[in-house]
Design an enzyme around this catalytic site. Sequence first.
Site, PDB file in Angstrom:
ATOM      1  N   GLY A  50      21.359 -19.609  -0.521  1.00 33.10           N
ATOM      2  CA  GLY A  50      20.375 -19.112  -0.049  1.00 33.10           C
ATOM      3  C   GLY A  50      19.198 -20.218   0.461  1.00 33.10           C
ATOM      4  O   GLY A  50      18.404 -19.635   1.391  1.00 33.10           O
ATOM      5  N   GLU A 104      14.682 -22.827  -4.335  1.00 35.35           N
ATOM      6  CA  GLU A 104      15.207 -21.336  -4.312  1.00 35.35           C
ATOM      7  C   GLU A 104      14.801 -20.599  -3.033  1.00 35.35           C
ATOM      8  O   GLU A 104      13.703 -20.748  -2.662  1.00 35.35           O
ATOM      9  CB  GLU A 104      14.946 -20.784  -5.648  1.00 35.35           C
ATOM     10  N   ASP A 105      15.854 -19.873  -2.887  1.00 36.36           N
ATOM     11  CA  ASP A 105      15.266 -18.499  -1.787  1.00 36.36           C
ATOM     12  C   ASP A 105      14.373 -17.933  -2.346  1.00 36.36           C
ATOM     13  O   ASP A 105      13.516 -17.350  -1.857  1.00 36.36           O
ATOM     14  CB  ASP A 105      16.391 -18.350  -0.990  1.00 36.36           C
ATOM     15  N   ASP A 108      13.991 -13.141  -8.538  1.00 34.82           N
ATOM     16  CA  ASP A 108      14.061 -11.945  -8.631  1.00 34.82           C
ATOM     17  C   ASP A 108      13.798 -11.230 -10.019  1.00 34.82           C
ATOM     18  O   ASP A 108      12.754 -11.636 -10.576  1.00 34.82           O
ATOM     19  CB  ASP A 108      15.037 -11.290  -8.158  1.00 34.82           C
ATOM     20  N   PHE A 157      14.285  -4.974  -0.911  1.00 33.06           N
ATOM     21  CA  PHE A 157      15.447  -5.893  -0.598  1.00 33.06           C
ATOM     22  C   PHE A 157      15.190  -6.626   0.811  1.00 33.06           C
ATOM     23  O   PHE A 157      15.056  -5.824   1.644  1.00 33.06           O
ATOM     24  CB  PHE A 157      16.679  -5.407  -0.901  1.00 33.06           C
ATOM     25  N   ASP A 164      20.724 -13.336   2.375  1.00 33.30           N
ATOM     26  CA  ASP A 164      21.687 -12.383   2.811  1.00 33.30           C
ATOM     27  C   ASP A 164      21.876 -10.937   2.344  1.00 33.30           C
ATOM     28  O   ASP A 164      21.344 -10.840   1.145  1.00 33.30           O
ATOM     29  CB  ASP A 164      23.126 -13.125   2.658  1.00 33.30           C
ATOM     30  N   ARG A 170      21.756 -14.261   7.059  1.00 33.08           N
ATOM     31  CA  ARG A 170      21.415 -15.673   6.642  1.00 33.08           C
ATOM     32  C   ARG A 170      20.835 -16.341   7.791  1.00 33.08           C
ATOM     33  O   ARG A 170      19.885 -17.129   7.458  1.00 33.08           O
ATOM     34  CB  ARG A 170      22.339 -16.480   5.842  1.00 33.08           C
TER      35      ARG A 170
HETATM   36  P1  IMP Z   1      17.695 -13.130 -10.271  1.00 30.81           P
HETATM   37  O1  IMP Z   1      18.564 -13.976 -11.263  1.00 30.81           O
HETATM   38  O2  IMP Z   1      17.604 -11.617 -10.606  1.00 30.81           O
HETATM   39  O3  IMP Z   1      16.278 -13.667  -9.972  1.00 30.81           O
HETATM   40  O4  IMP Z   1      18.223 -12.853  -8.473  1.00 30.81           O
HETATM   41  C1  IMP Z   1      18.064 -14.064  -7.887  1.00 30.81           C
HETATM   42  C2  IMP Z   1      19.414 -13.982  -6.892  1.00 30.81           C
HETATM   43  O5  IMP Z   1      19.590 -12.506  -6.299  1.00 30.81           O
HETATM   44  C3  IMP Z   1      18.676 -14.388  -5.629  1.00 30.81           C
HETATM   45  O6  IMP Z   1      19.281 -16.077  -5.685  1.00 30.81           O
HETATM   46  C4  IMP Z   1      19.571 -13.868  -4.499  1.00 30.81           C
HETATM   47  O7  IMP Z   1      20.935 -14.395  -4.322  1.00 30.81           O
HETATM   48  C5  IMP Z   1      19.685 -12.426  -5.008  1.00 30.81           C
HETATM   49  N1  IMP Z   1      18.503 -11.681  -4.405  1.00 30.81           N
HETATM   50  C6  IMP Z   1      17.457 -11.145  -5.270  1.00 30.81           C
HETATM   51  N2  IMP Z   1      16.663 -10.327  -4.427  1.00 30.81           N
HETATM   52  C7  IMP Z   1      17.164 -10.546  -3.311  1.00 30.81           C
HETATM   53  C8  IMP Z   1      16.685  -9.978  -1.918  1.00 30.81           C
HETATM   54  O8  IMP Z   1      15.714  -9.249  -1.819  1.00 30.81           O
HETATM   55  N3  IMP Z   1      17.338 -10.242  -0.890  1.00 30.81           N
HETATM   56  C9  IMP Z   1      18.563 -11.109  -0.864  1.00 30.81           C
HETATM   57  N4  IMP Z   1      19.084 -11.576  -1.939  1.00 30.81           N
HETATM   58  C10 IMP Z   1      18.326 -11.305  -3.234  1.00 30.81           C
HETATM   59 MG    MG Z   2      19.991 -17.533  -4.468  1.00 28.19          MG
END
Ligand code: IMP
Ligand code: MG
Length: 180
Positions: A50, A104-105, A108, A157, A164, A170
């Site tokens: 990402g 990081e992208d 969440d 989202f 993606d 992407r």
């Molecule tokens: P976390 O572990 O819950 O913080 O999620 C992180 C990962 O979930 C990111 O690196 C993304 O791959 C994916 N992710 C979370 N939210 C989104 C979104 O809104 N769009 C796309 N990917 C997301």
């Molecule tokens: Mg990611």
Amino acid sequence: MEETITLHDKKFRIMIPAEKIDEAVSAVAARINADYADKQTPLFVGVLNGSFMFMSDLIKKIEFQNELSFVKLASYEGTASTGEVKSLIGLNTPIEGRHVIIVEDIVDTGESIDHMIGELERHHPASIAVCTLFFKPGSYRKQRQIKYRAMEIGNEFIVGYGLDYDQLGRSLKDIYVVTE
Ligand code: IMP
Ligand code: MG
């Protein structure tokens, strides 16, 4: 730019145009430039897939000498007793004693970044900071500081600019948000 797009089974509408993303990237790069100007060759570690587009634009705005590397958290189906195991792959640069900036992208819930920081800490860097393109304050449930957040959004989202939906989207230069 298209106003709405369809990826797999979902429709998305434009949310953040490329120019706004560029402004946010410039602002976060300026903060990093100020904070790391006196540090010895900081190392930017991008989390694949990402972060590739964000890293590419961010690093062009960095004014101090730096190194750059990409890593990935690979999932394995563990045995029933161990559950899911995620291991860090691609870290071929020694980071002991280095100032590390994770790129990081999106952060969440924070599960992924929490795990990533834990893995990198095992190699004893001098410092670790996180620079994320997007932060979702409404879903974050970890304690670690996410110091550099280019943009904050709600719990929606999004796709585009590296992010993606099931591998699609992407390459979009703008950010799109899912519509129900
Ligand atoms: P976390 O572990 O819950 O913080 O999620 C992180 C990962 O979930 C990111 O690196 C993304 O791959 C994916 N992710 C979370 N939210 C989104 C979104 O809104 N769009 C796309 N990917 C997301
Ligand atoms: Mg990611």
